[in-house]
Write an enzyme that holds these catalytic residues in place. Structure first.
Site, mmCIF file in Angstrom:
data_model
loop_
_atom_site.group_PDB
_atom_site.id
_atom_site.type_symbol
_atom_site.label_atom_id
_atom_site.label_comp_id
_atom_site.label_asym_id
_atom_site.label_seq_id
_atom_site.Cartn_x
_atom_site.Cartn_y
_atom_site.Cartn_z
ATOM 1 N N HIS A 1 -15.039 58.615 41.940
ATOM 2 C CA HIS A 1 -14.249 58.220 42.955
ATOM 3 C C HIS A 1 -12.529 58.256 42.945
ATOM 4 O O HIS A 1 -12.251 58.207 44.239
ATOM 5 C CB HIS A 1 -14.638 56.632 43.578
ATOM 6 C CG HIS A 1 -14.103 55.779 42.675
ATOM 7 N ND1 HIS A 1 -14.582 55.195 41.163
ATOM 8 C CD2 HIS A 1 -12.863 54.688 42.684
ATOM 9 C CE1 HIS A 1 -13.769 54.378 40.892
ATOM 10 N NE2 HIS A 1 -12.808 54.243 41.671
ATOM 11 N N HIS B 1 -3.361 46.919 41.263
ATOM 12 C CA HIS B 1 -4.582 46.367 40.999
ATOM 13 C C HIS B 1 -5.021 46.417 39.519
ATOM 14 O O HIS B 1 -4.363 47.204 38.882
ATOM 15 C CB HIS B 1 -5.808 47.020 41.886
ATOM 16 C CG HIS B 1 -6.035 48.607 41.431
ATOM 17 N ND1 HIS B 1 -4.918 49.697 41.575
ATOM 18 C CD2 HIS B 1 -7.173 49.195 41.260
ATOM 19 C CE1 HIS B 1 -5.357 50.740 41.269
ATOM 20 N NE2 HIS B 1 -6.780 50.470 40.959
#
Length: 320
Positions: free
Chosen positions: A117, A181
């Site tokens: 991804h 993140h």
């Protein structure tokens, strides 16, 4: 001189798993649709895609800093990703590899690249399909110590831009990853995972702990649970290391058109303050440097929000 276009976006598997719709979701997908339509209208003849990997195609038994895809390439069916083949321009991939080596870089090459991804989410959202346009995938190692200095991605990106300029084609530079993140729950740093996870990180299914199917199912289940924890408050901003101050400082430098200040940023310190996932911005740095070297403009920021529901500082920038 080539006619360049640039798009950089964040990616998050939780974008498709959230248990409830956050307020920013419509805006994110509206801007992505705008970028996709602009790319369609631009109709690039070649796309240089900069992305990271999460131990799907690249493992610790041989982890290159940079790898150029110049043969078959395909994305796995991982959480947050879209499976299928990429349309790799083999001639351009080989030409880029040879050009970079003449420029003093020694990237690895892949004639059968596997991506996850870290490439496929942004390719699907911005290009419309993984094989919509001829491309050259450029992998940059982001989440593995020792961390790569931002300077190296800036310099490599500029070299990619110089190569693209001589092609005299409509070229799109596309990057995926970041901003702040900390997905260490799913992709732990070296030495911090269970023996089974470390075996996968070392060699994938050859490590003997997971089949491909079992590993990606485990990741899917863990991300579903992680999304629920964000929604019900069991995980908060500190857990995922959201840091809008760092994100905005980074975007300000990108928008200035002078990336040199990023050379002094301590990537190891950013791991602590903005999460291990922030290092994926290597792709943004390389893509922006490539676009500038190819005669393009500094990027404009389309969207930014520190989106707790997605566990990420989500940004989108472009230049056209």
């Amino acid at each position: 001189m080539a006619n360049p276009h640039l798009v950089c976006t964040s990616h998050s598997p939780i974008l498709y798993l959230r248990p409830r719709k956050p307020a920013c979701e419509d805006e994110i997908f509206r801007v992505l649709a705008e970028r996709r339509e602009a790319v369609r209208a631009f109709d690039p003849e070649i796309v240089f895609v900069f992305g990271a990997d999460h131990y799907a195609g690249f493992h610790l038994n041989a982890m290159p800093s940079f790898c150029i895809g110049r043969g078959d390439a395909a994305a796995v069916d991982d959480v947050g990703g879209f499976p299928g083949p990429l349309d790799v321009d083999r001639e351009a991939g080989l030409g880029l590899l040879e050009f970079l080596r003449r420029e003093g870089f020694d990237p690895a090459q892949s004639l059968r690249m596997t991506v996850d991804h870290g490439f496929s989410q942004t390719m699907k959202n911005v290009l419309g399909a993984l094989d919509a346009y001829a491309c050259v995938p450029v992998f940059i190692s982001a989440m593995t110590t020792p961390f790569l200095p931002f300077r190296r991605s800036r310099e490599l990106g500029a070299a990619v831009g110089r190569y693209a300029a001589v092609l005299e084609r409509r070229v799109l530079f596309l990057a995926s990853g970041g901003l702040s993140h900390h997905p260490a729950r799913y992709y732990p740093p070296i030495g911090e995972g269970s023996p089974e996870v470390e075996a996968w990180q070392m060699a994938g299914s050859a490590g003997g702990s997971f089949t491909d199917e079992a590993w990606f199912r485990t990741l899917f289940d863990m991300h579903v649970e992680g999304a629920r924890m964000l929604a019900d408050g069991r995980r908060g901003r500190a857990d995922v290391r959201l840091n809008p101050e760092v994100d905005r400082a980074f975007l300000d430098i990108l928008s200035s058109g002078d990336l040199a200040p990023l050379d002094a940023w301590d990537v190891g310190a950013l791991f602590e303050t903005a999460g291990i996932g922030f290092t994926e911005v290597h792709g943004w740095i390389a893509a922006v440097a490539a676009n500038l070297a190819c005669g393009g403009n500094p990027p404009a920021v389309d969207f930014y929000l520190d989106a707790l529901e997605y566990a990420i500082g989500y940004g989108i920038v472009h230049a056209g």
